[in-house]
Motif scaffolding. Structure first.
Motif, short mmCIF file in Angstrom:
data_model
loop_
_atom_site.label_atom_id
_atom_site.label_comp_id
_atom_site.label_asym_id
_atom_site.label_seq_id
_atom_site.Cartn_x
_atom_site.Cartn_y
_atom_site.Cartn_z
N VAL A 29 0.81 -1.22 0.00
CA VAL A 29 0.00 0.00 0.00
C VAL A 29 0.85 1.27 0.00
CG1 VAL A 29 -2.05 -1.04 0.99
CG2 VAL A 29 -0.30 -0.11 2.50
N SER A 30 2.14 1.15 0.37
CA SER A 30 3.01 2.32 0.29
C SER A 30 4.48 1.91 0.26
CB SER A 30 2.77 3.28 1.46
OG SER A 30 3.24 2.72 2.65
N VAL A 31 5.30 2.79 -0.31
CA VAL A 31 6.75 2.62 -0.34
C VAL A 31 7.35 3.89 0.25
CG1 VAL A 31 8.77 2.29 -1.81
CG2 VAL A 31 6.62 1.21 -2.42
N THR A 32 8.26 3.71 1.22
CA THR A 32 8.88 4.85 1.91
C THR A 32 10.39 4.71 1.85
OG1 THR A 32 7.05 4.72 3.46
CG2 THR A 32 8.84 6.15 4.06
N ASP A 33 11.10 5.78 1.61
CA ASP A 33 12.57 5.80 1.63
C ASP A 33 13.20 4.79 0.67
OD1 ASP A 33 12.47 7.76 3.58
OD2 ASP A 33 12.56 6.30 5.21
N SER B 222 -5.99 -10.41 6.74
CA SER B 222 -6.84 -10.04 7.87
C SER B 222 -6.79 -8.53 8.14
CB SER B 222 -6.43 -10.81 9.13
OG SER B 222 -5.08 -10.57 9.43
N ASN B 223 -6.40 -7.76 7.12
CA ASN B 223 -6.35 -6.29 7.17
C ASN B 223 -5.40 -5.73 8.22
OD1 ASN B 223 -7.99 -5.78 4.98
ND2 ASN B 223 -9.84 -5.97 6.22
N ARG B 224 -4.37 -6.50 8.59
CA ARG B 224 -3.33 -5.99 9.47
C ARG B 224 -2.24 -5.36 8.63
NH1 ARG B 224 -2.67 -11.15 13.19
NH2 ARG B 224 -1.96 -11.81 11.16
N GLN B 225 -1.71 -4.24 9.10
CA GLN B 225 -0.70 -3.50 8.38
C GLN B 225 0.68 -3.92 8.89
OE1 GLN B 225 -0.76 0.79 8.92
NE2 GLN B 225 -1.07 0.98 6.72
N HIS B 226 1.62 -4.16 7.96
CA HIS B 226 2.98 -4.56 8.30
C HIS B 226 3.96 -3.63 7.58
CE1 HIS B 226 1.58 -8.44 9.91
NE2 HIS B 226 0.73 -8.40 8.91
N LYS B 227 4.88 -3.04 8.34
CA LYS B 227 5.92 -2.21 7.75
C LYS B 227 7.18 -3.07 7.67
CE LYS B 227 6.26 2.24 8.39
NZ LYS B 227 6.49 3.56 8.98
N ILE B 228 7.74 -3.20 6.45
CA ILE B 228 8.85 -4.10 6.21
C ILE B 228 10.01 -3.31 5.60
CG2 ILE B 228 9.62 -6.14 4.94
CD1 ILE B 228 6.59 -6.94 4.96
N ASP C 205 13.32 1.80 0.51
CA ASP C 205 13.66 0.49 1.04
C ASP C 205 12.70 0.00 2.13
OD1 ASP C 205 14.40 2.10 3.14
OD2 ASP C 205 16.40 1.28 3.35
N THR C 206 11.60 0.70 2.31
CA THR C 206 10.59 0.29 3.29
C THR C 206 9.23 0.23 2.60
OG1 THR C 206 11.84 1.44 5.01
CG2 THR C 206 9.58 0.83 5.53
N ILE C 207 8.56 -0.90 2.78
CA ILE C 207 7.22 -1.04 2.19
C ILE C 207 6.22 -1.31 3.32
CG2 ILE C 207 8.02 -1.87 -0.04
CD1 ILE C 207 7.28 -4.70 0.84
N THR C 208 5.00 -0.92 3.09
CA THR C 208 3.91 -1.22 4.00
C THR C 208 2.92 -2.09 3.24
OG1 THR C 208 4.18 0.91 5.09
CG2 THR C 208 2.12 -0.25 5.48
N ILE C 209 2.58 -3.23 3.84
CA ILE C 209 1.63 -4.13 3.20
C ILE C 209 0.44 -4.36 4.13
CG2 ILE C 209 3.45 -5.29 1.91
CD1 ILE C 209 2.92 -7.73 3.67
N ILE C 210 -0.67 -4.77 3.55
CA ILE C 210 -1.85 -5.18 4.30
C ILE C 210 -2.10 -6.65 3.97
CG2 ILE C 210 -4.33 -4.87 4.58
CD1 ILE C 210 -3.96 -1.94 4.03
N ASP C 211 -2.19 -7.48 5.02
CA ASP C 211 -2.40 -8.91 4.81
C ASP C 211 -3.89 -9.23 4.70
OD1 ASP C 211 -3.33 -8.85 7.42
OD2 ASP C 211 -1.66 -10.00 8.25
#
Length: 55
Positions: free
Chosen positions: A29-33, A43-49, A35-41
């Motif tokens: 759902v987003s890309v930051t810097d 069960s609609n939980r957000q994960h910053k990777i 080298d960091t991505i945010t995904i939604i799994d």
């Protein structure tokens, strides 16, 4: 003597190696810097990777 040292050293190195992997499926759902991505799994939980080795 050296043979028994190697017989002990190799398994010790293999066992003490910190290896961990996790499979995660979702929608990015987003890309930051760049080298960091945010995904939604599912069960609609957000994960910053943070991606290793990009910079």
């Amino acid at each position: 003597m050296i043979r028994s040292f190697i017989d002990i050293l190799i398994p010790t190195l293999l066992i003490s190696s910190p290896t961990f992997a996790l499979a995660l499926t979702g929608k990015v759902v987003s890309v930051t810097d760049c080298d960091t991505i945010t995904i939604i799994d599912r069960s609609n939980r957000q994960h910053k990777i943070r991606l290793y080795g990009i910079d």
